[in-house]
Design an enzyme around this catalytic site. Structure first.
Site, short mmCIF file in Angstrom:
data_model
loop_
_atom_site.label_atom_id
_atom_site.label_comp_id
_atom_site.label_asym_id
_atom_site.label_seq_id
_atom_site.Cartn_x
_atom_site.Cartn_y
_atom_site.Cartn_z
N VAL A 16 0.90 -1.02 -0.13
CA VAL A 16 0.19 0.04 0.04
C VAL A 16 0.96 1.19 -0.04
O VAL A 16 0.60 2.25 -0.76
CB VAL A 16 -1.11 0.01 1.18
CG1 VAL A 16 -1.91 1.29 1.18
CG2 VAL A 16 -2.03 -1.29 0.79
N GLY A 34 1.98 1.71 -3.73
CA GLY A 34 0.87 2.15 -4.42
C GLY A 34 0.43 3.48 -4.11
O GLY A 34 0.18 4.37 -5.04
N GLU A 35 0.37 3.95 -2.88
CA GLU A 35 -0.02 5.21 -2.67
C GLU A 35 1.23 6.26 -2.96
O GLU A 35 0.82 7.53 -3.33
CB GLU A 35 -0.38 5.55 -1.01
CG GLU A 35 -0.76 6.87 -0.55
CD GLU A 35 -1.53 7.07 0.48
OE1 GLU A 35 -2.07 8.23 0.79
OE2 GLU A 35 -1.76 6.12 1.32
N SER A 36 2.27 5.89 -2.67
CA SER A 36 3.59 6.69 -3.35
C SER A 36 3.25 7.16 -4.68
O SER A 36 3.27 8.08 -5.18
CB SER A 36 4.73 6.13 -2.96
OG SER A 36 4.88 6.04 -1.43
N SER A 91 -0.25 8.98 -5.44
CA SER A 91 -0.43 10.21 -5.21
C SER A 91 0.59 11.26 -5.89
O SER A 91 0.36 12.40 -6.47
CB SER A 91 -0.06 10.49 -3.54
OG SER A 91 -1.17 9.90 -2.61
#
Length: 136
Positions: A54, A57-59, A62
């Site tokens: 996660v 993925g968020e890095s 975003s």
């Protein structure tokens, strides 16, 4: 002219992503790729930690949303979900981020995380809200 990869490298990925060993490979509005080592990012039983998927993925999602947002605007995550389908135990994982929706106020990205053998380990979807920076 600066490329998306230059922009991402100059901006940095943040202390958590750096601590976890993320490395940009490719970066544009249409496709972002980063790698992360399994070693150091595992559960006590030696499997890649779901939270590490996660973070990758968020890095990616975003940062991709912020590149799309452009100067004077900021993209912030408002929703993220992940489905883990395989456990990496060695080597590197690779996240490939592609846009599902690129709007003026909302973006949605899908990130597919695969192991060294190209097997999908996790599928992540992130939604970011884009807003104007104060004073911009």
């Amino acid at each position: 002219m600066s490329t998306g990869l230059d922009w991402a490298t100059e901006r940095g990925m943040g202390a958590l992503a750096e601590k976890m060993g993320l490395s940009w490979v490719e970066f544009s509005v249409d496709r972002c790729v980063a790698t992360m080592p399994v070693e150091g990012n595992t559960q006590p039983v030696g499997l890649m930690h779901g939270g590490a998927y996660v973070v990758l993925g968020e890095s990616l999602g975003s940062m991709a949303a912020n590149l799309h947002a452009g100067p004077g605007r900021l993209a912030v995550g408002v929703d993220i979900n992940a489905t883990h389908t395989r456990s990496a135990t060695t080597g590197m994982v690779t996240g490939v981020c592609t846009p599902v929706h690129l709007g003026r106020s909302i973006t949605v990205h899908e990130i597919v995380v695969s192991d060294d053998q190209g097997r999908r380990c996790s599928t992540i979807r992130i939604t970011n809200m884009i807003k104007d920076l104060p004073g911009a």
